[in-house]
Design a protein around this motif. Structure first.
Motif, PDB file in Angstrom:
ATOM      1  N   HIS A 100      -8.827   1.336   0.490  1.00 44.00           N
ATOM      2  CA  HIS A 100      -8.706   0.198  -0.414  1.00 44.00           C
ATOM      3  C   HIS A 100      -7.583  -0.752   0.005  1.00 44.00           C
ATOM      4  O   HIS A 100      -7.309  -1.738  -0.675  1.00 44.00           O
ATOM      5  CB  HIS A 100      -8.431   0.691  -1.839  1.00 44.00           C
ATOM      6  N   ARG A 101      -6.934  -0.469   1.138  1.00 47.07           N
ATOM      7  CA  ARG A 101      -5.835  -1.311   1.609  1.00 47.07           C
ATOM      8  C   ARG A 101      -6.221  -1.988   2.916  1.00 47.07           C
ATOM      9  O   ARG A 101      -6.938  -1.418   3.743  1.00 47.07           O
ATOM     10  CB  ARG A 101      -4.571  -0.475   1.809  1.00 47.07           C
ATOM     11  N   THR A 102      -5.749  -3.215   3.108  1.00 46.24           N
ATOM     12  CA  THR A 102      -6.048  -3.956   4.329  1.00 46.24           C
ATOM     13  C   THR A 102      -5.314  -3.343   5.516  1.00 46.24           C
ATOM     14  O   THR A 102      -4.469  -2.451   5.361  1.00 46.24           O
ATOM     15  CB  THR A 102      -5.616  -5.419   4.189  1.00 46.24           C
TER      16      THR A 102
ATOM     17  N   TYR B 258     -10.456  -4.627   5.966  1.00 47.43           N
ATOM     18  CA  TYR B 258     -10.366  -3.264   5.453  1.00 47.43           C
ATOM     19  C   TYR B 258     -10.881  -2.284   6.502  1.00 47.43           C
ATOM     20  O   TYR B 258     -11.662  -2.666   7.400  1.00 47.43           O
ATOM     21  CB  TYR B 258     -11.158  -3.139   4.151  1.00 47.43           C
TER      22      TYR B 258
END
Length: 353
Positions: free
Chosen positions: A122-124, A163
């Motif tokens: 869920h994090r870039t 992502y």
């Protein structure tokens, strides 16, 4: 190799089971791995490990599955606690650290790159790369700026806001390396970091690591089961079997001087011309003058394959070996040809005829 020992491992044992201390007595009395499991119900993970890992070197730990290499690397940051032994970093006993100092070790001194990337979906890319600084309390603006700097260095400029699911496996592993570099820790632990990658991507990642290491001079502990990868990356090579060290030393020396049938099996199929360096088989000048009838110069870090090409395959040639513009040795092509024959094969041939 640097003169300073960054990580020292002494008499390290790891036994898995309900009563490892009692099993340790059995191992020290001579009970082997198979018998320990069959008769005592314990698994011998590591047995009497002694290694010096030098500052700014890449120490490669290799062995087949079950040899204990991943168990060993997880002892360095105490993800696994030893049954017995010592682990020192910069002369300090890591096993004596309390929880606060251990957290500091993991956040600031040792970074880890995993085989399975270990990215948060869920994090870039930038947010993943900046995780270690975020955990330390660094502001978002600062850790994202630092993360973007290292993403650019590993070839991911323009992908900061992507992502993980939008990136290939090789790109995801580059984020893992950027994350380790963003932490600015002096030690990098890399557990089978490239094993899940396709061969061409894997080669690119090896080249990237060596390129970064020339500039950054990290102390790197690299785990692999692949001898070609180990020989390419290692300043020092440690080969494990069934939890104990079979041989360790400079990779070129191990390739030329395997001390055990297990090692001989490992090195038998290696392309020696592509791996061996001129420095390993040259005759040192030791201050003497180079021969006037040499057919040219080669660098001490040239591969034997490069030298064969330079000689045109003529075994009568000899070359002056140079190091930063200074002659340091002589390479006879006849010695080069001998070095291409694995020792065990050479000895077998001598016995046969």
């Amino acid at each position: 190799m640097s003169g300073k020992v960054k990580i020292a491992i002494r008499s390290l044992y790891k036994i898995f089971g309900v009563d490892p201390k009692a099993a340790l007595d059995q191992v020290r009395a001579g009970v082997g791995k198979a018998d320990l499991l069959e008769r005592h119900g314990h698994v011998l993970g590591l047995q009497d490990i002694d290694i010096d890992m030098h500052e700014s070197d890449i120490t490669v730990i290799m062995g087949l599955s079950g040899s204990g290499k991943s168990t060993l690397i997880r002892h360095l940051n105490r993800l696994i606690e030893p049954t017995s032994g010592q682990i020192e970093v910069d002369g300090e006993d890591v096993l004596a650290y309390d929880e606060e100092r251990l957290r500091s070790l993991r956040r600031e001194v040792m970074s880890m790159v995993f085989q399975k990337f270990a990215l948060m979906p869920h994090r870039t890319a930038a947010e993943n790369a900046g995780t270690t600084l975020q955990v330390r309390g660094v502001s978002q603006r600062e850790y994202l700026a630092e993360a973007r700097k290292w993403l650019e260095r590993v070839g991911l400029i323009g992908y900061e806001n992507h992502y993980p699911h939008q990136l290939s496996g090789g790109m995801q592993q580059r984020i893992g390396i950027a994350r380790a570099l963003t932490s600015n820790s002096p030690i990098m632990l890399m557990d089978e970091a490239f094993s899940a990658l396709d061969p061409l991507i894997r080669t690119d990642m090896q080249d990237l690591l060596l390129e970064l290491q020339k500039e950054l001079h990290k102390t790197i502990v690299f785990i692999t089961h692949d001898l070609d990868e180990a020989l390419k990356l290692a300043d020092r090579l440690v080969i494990l079997k069934d939890g104990h060290i079979v041989q360790q030393g400079e990779p070129q020396y191990i390739l030329l001087n395997p001390n055990d049938p297990y090692i001989e099996d490992f090195v038998s199929d290696i392309n020696r011309a592509r791996v061996l360096r001129v420095r390993s088989i040259m005759t040192p000048l030791n201050g003497g003058e180079p021969p006037a009838d040499a057919h040219g110069e080669v660098d001490l870090n040239d591969t034997l394959e490069d030298t064969i090409t330079r000689s045109g395959g003529d075994t009568s040639h000899s070359f002056v070996v140079m190091c930063e513009g200074t002659p340091v040795g002589v390479l006879e092509m006849t010695n080069l040809v001998k070095a291409l024959v694995p020792r065990v094969a050479s000895e077998a041939g001598a016995r046969k005829y």
